[in-house]
Design a protein around this motif. Sequence first.
Motif, PDB file in Angstrom:
ATOM      1  N   GLU A 481      30.413  47.397  39.027  1.00 56.62           N
ATOM      2  CA  GLU A 481      29.568  46.463  40.168  1.00 56.62           C
ATOM      3  C   GLU A 481      29.919  45.000  40.018  1.00 56.62           C
ATOM      4  O   GLU A 481      29.753  44.490  41.176  1.00 56.62           O
ATOM      5  CB  GLU A 481      28.309  46.772  40.079  1.00 56.62           C
ATOM      6  N   ARG A 482      30.408  44.553  39.135  1.00 55.01           N
ATOM      7  CA  ARG A 482      30.698  43.142  38.841  1.00 55.01           C
ATOM      8  C   ARG A 482      31.965  42.688  38.857  1.00 55.01           C
ATOM      9  O   ARG A 482      32.519  41.846  39.374  1.00 55.01           O
ATOM     10  CB  ARG A 482      29.568  42.530  37.831  1.00 55.01           C
ATOM     11  N   HIS A 486      34.335  41.100  41.583  1.00 53.80           N
ATOM     12  CA  HIS A 486      34.240  39.659  41.582  1.00 53.80           C
ATOM     13  C   HIS A 486      34.804  38.930  40.625  1.00 53.80           C
ATOM     14  O   HIS A 486      34.674  37.631  40.628  1.00 53.80           O
ATOM     15  CB  HIS A 486      32.503  39.689  41.629  1.00 53.80           C
ATOM     16  N   TYR A 538      31.996  34.444  32.147  1.00 53.07           N
ATOM     17  CA  TYR A 538      31.140  34.945  33.023  1.00 53.07           C
ATOM     18  C   TYR A 538      30.377  33.879  33.632  1.00 53.07           C
ATOM     19  O   TYR A 538      29.738  33.086  33.041  1.00 53.07           O
ATOM     20  CB  TYR A 538      30.482  36.212  32.209  1.00 53.07           C
ATOM     21  N   ASP A 540      27.260  34.998  34.885  1.00 57.78           N
ATOM     22  CA  ASP A 540      25.854  35.186  34.661  1.00 57.78           C
ATOM     23  C   ASP A 540      25.746  35.736  33.360  1.00 57.78           C
ATOM     24  O   ASP A 540      26.322  36.402  32.593  1.00 57.78           O
ATOM     25  CB  ASP A 540      25.229  36.464  35.830  1.00 57.78           C
ATOM     26  N   GLU A 543      25.603  39.208  32.512  1.00 60.31           N
ATOM     27  CA  GLU A 543      26.798  39.992  32.477  1.00 60.31           C
ATOM     28  C   GLU A 543      27.676  39.634  31.257  1.00 60.31           C
ATOM     29  O   GLU A 543      28.399  40.285  30.596  1.00 60.31           O
ATOM     30  CB  GLU A 543      27.916  39.329  33.911  1.00 60.31           C
TER      31      GLU A 543
END
Length: 952
Positions: A481-482, A486, A538, A540, A543
């Motif tokens: 998802e990340r 991304h 990263y 976040d 994350e």
Amino acid sequence: MQIRPRTRLLLLSLAITVGCKTSPTTEPNAKDLGGEHGEDGGATTTGDGTEIDPDALASGVDAEIEQAPVEAREREKPAAPQTRDAALVAVAHGNPDGAVKFLLEELGSKTSDHEAMFALARGQRLIGQLDAAEATVTKVHKSAKDAAVKASALRRLAQLRMARGDIKGAEQHIRDARKLAPNDILLKGELVRLMFQTGRAQEAEARDLIDELYASYSDGTAQSADQLLGTAYAGLAERAFKSASRVLQEAERAAPPSNGTELGDEIAMELTALFLEKYKPNEAGQTLAQVLERDPWNPEALANMGWVHLDQFALAAASRTADEALQVNPENADAHAVLAWVALIEGHRDVARAHIVDHVINVNPSHAGGQIVLAALAIFDRDKPAYAKARDAALAFNPRDGRFYSKLSDLLGYLHLYPEADVVLVEGAKRLPDDPYIQGALGLSKLRLGDELAGREALEKAWKKDKYNNRTLNVRQLYSERIEPHYAEQVTGDLTLRLPAESQDMLAPGLNAAIVQARKALDSGYGIKISPLRIEAYADPDEFSVRTVGVPSLGAIGVCFGPVITSLGPYTGTHNFNQVIWHEIAHSYAIQLSEGRVPRWFTEGLSEWESEVADPSWARESAELLFEARRHDKLRKLSELELAFLRAESPLMMEVAYATAAWAMRYLGQTYGRPKIVALLQGYATGKSTDELFKQILGKDLTTVEAEFTKWFDSELDRKLSGWRPSQDQKDDPRVKSLMKAMEVAAAGDLDQAKELLEKLIAANGDGFHTRTTLAAVLEQKGDKKGAIQQYEKAATFALESLDPWVGIAKIAREQKDIPLELDQLEKIIAIDAMSFDAPLRMLVLATATGDARMSAALDRVNAIAPLYPAALAASALRLHRAKGDKKLIRAMLDEVMVTALRPDATMDVLVMAAIATDEIGDPRVKDLAPRALHSEELPDAMRKRLKKHAP
């Protein structure tokens, strides 16, 4: 690892704001380059307009240090129960020893009071008298006429056998109990549980029992707490963890821990074990908290809480709760195992071994937590036969229990033995290729070592078998998802850099340059090369945390696994990424040279020292913190520095640990040189202790080096912080009273009297930082700016790391529109403080606007903290333009800047930098920016004239 740096306590920090808060992603309105400032009121203020508080005698650090928790609670002797009923209550409410004493006298040779006999056995078990408990329950079994009572006794005997690791004996007791009560749901579940624990859950007998248990739940037969617990064992054996958890929680509601029943506590312990198994320590802690709310001294709950704290790497809390458990039951095997884990992580291998040998395996030879410690000790010592012995003992009753391997890998990870953990897991995967615990841990291990393909394959195998493991779930989701959508990777030679995809072109050049510089210097210093190297930055915190440890909320900004470094990138202005990366890369050399056996204090202090050697502003400004820690006797000796890290129970005390280690390695580095440090690291690889290595390499024992370091440390600390320093415990000191009086009269508006009092205090042995800064504030309030500057400069001589004096002068310079003077102060500020964003941003704007040569240094610092902040991007585009750099990249940077700069609420620093950059680069959007940038009252005349040509 590097923790988040302590937020600096600055009285004057507002004076250098540049239209943005600490996080440059926020953009508050501002009227000029420095934000909005109101008029001073009648109260006496510091340099930033903050009212002086007469009670603020010290930094505030002193109170935090004073309150830092250290020791376990001391158990007070509870009142002895005087009646049978009181004794039954006491056993479940913190006084099992008192209950045991009373009931032994009360019951004597009588065995007919089965409720009291079971309570007695429960108390005996809680205080560690397993033989006595077994004898008590055996009496009930022999004397009881009722089959249900006899079966209940046998179930308790089975539990006591389990506590000794005698699973065969436990199973026989359960089978005997089932003969008395063949339809008892809990007994069916107990047998399933035992067969599952011995790797026989797929046998026909177990399958039939599981089907019966499922049916009893489906048709509503299972309703009581004991029946629900029995059916939950079927779900656990089937790895149906979601349904097992649901049923256990139903059982908990039927027999809540608050009721104090033995069954209720049993259910709570099962829930705790399940949550810990699935890496959900918060839920486990909440479950145990319900037991401890009723009985704060329940030794079983306290010991289990130790495992919860270990799962969260809260070693001090784990040690404390284990110690508390031992006050009730000195032979609690789980508590001793927790203490052994803590001791091993802290480097006290002999202590760890003693806990296990003397208090764990003599009670339960197959105790998993204990044998894991012995296995880890064997691996540390490179003793293959000892490892095999511990492994085989742990797996004696269930050779298919993959949790031995996964938990051992966790412990080895705590010890920085990442390759060894991987070897263990590879062995486990060969033995048990379908075990989800092994595959999940192997996946994390491979990811930590940079083998993402193998890591993700292992995680997929784990997921197929167990969809309720929190770590596996988190990491899989992170990638799908990340990371995949991304993030992107850039490979330059042997360096792989993972960055957010949308901004990698703007970020990668600067980050690559910082990494290359660090590697070149450290390669030369240590004589080895860490290759290949993988660094992931990263955006976040969660994350970064999940990528690093599998769960969110890791309180760090960087972690090194040797050739792989994960970090929180420079996206929100929270830290200096260049310093973090230098720190983490330095860990790689320490880990490789020591083969992971370097103590944490040594490697953390070494990384801090290497960072400050690279850039003195990267040193922790820790003198005030350490001064207060020393004053409150909260500093660890050199020989105890490992405990400073691992027993720190607050961010403040963790910062004390980092700062002390940094000073220790600064001393060792300056006194003995890097070659000796390299030799020490190589010596750690052989398994030798610090004392042995100091004797061998430094020619002095640890005690001697410790004494020399302490003398040097005290001298340096007193050099950095000199003069009189008031504190909250000196309120009877006449100097404190004089300072408070000066503050009070100043606050009342009598500035002349305040000045006179402060000057007298200086003459009366009260000269120091606080007196001088207070006098500077008074003079500033009186309008004597020159005198205020002199006092700020004098104050700085008493606190060499303090920013406050330079911030105060910068404010005065700003009010007087003396840009050269302000730039001088900003330069001093960033030479001390590498982490804060506001000062270098202010410096960048002023230097760019005036053509000052310090623009480049300011931009380097800003880019190390928040390179994507619009004003930073504008300055980077401008510098790239002047260097005749990539026009496409320059355009991309300006396009990104305009997203913010063209908004009505754009801050003045962004507007000014964007206008200057677009003007010089020749970007037509300067026509939109220049008219608004001209509203800045502090824009230098030359730049104002230049921008006016773009205004209507």
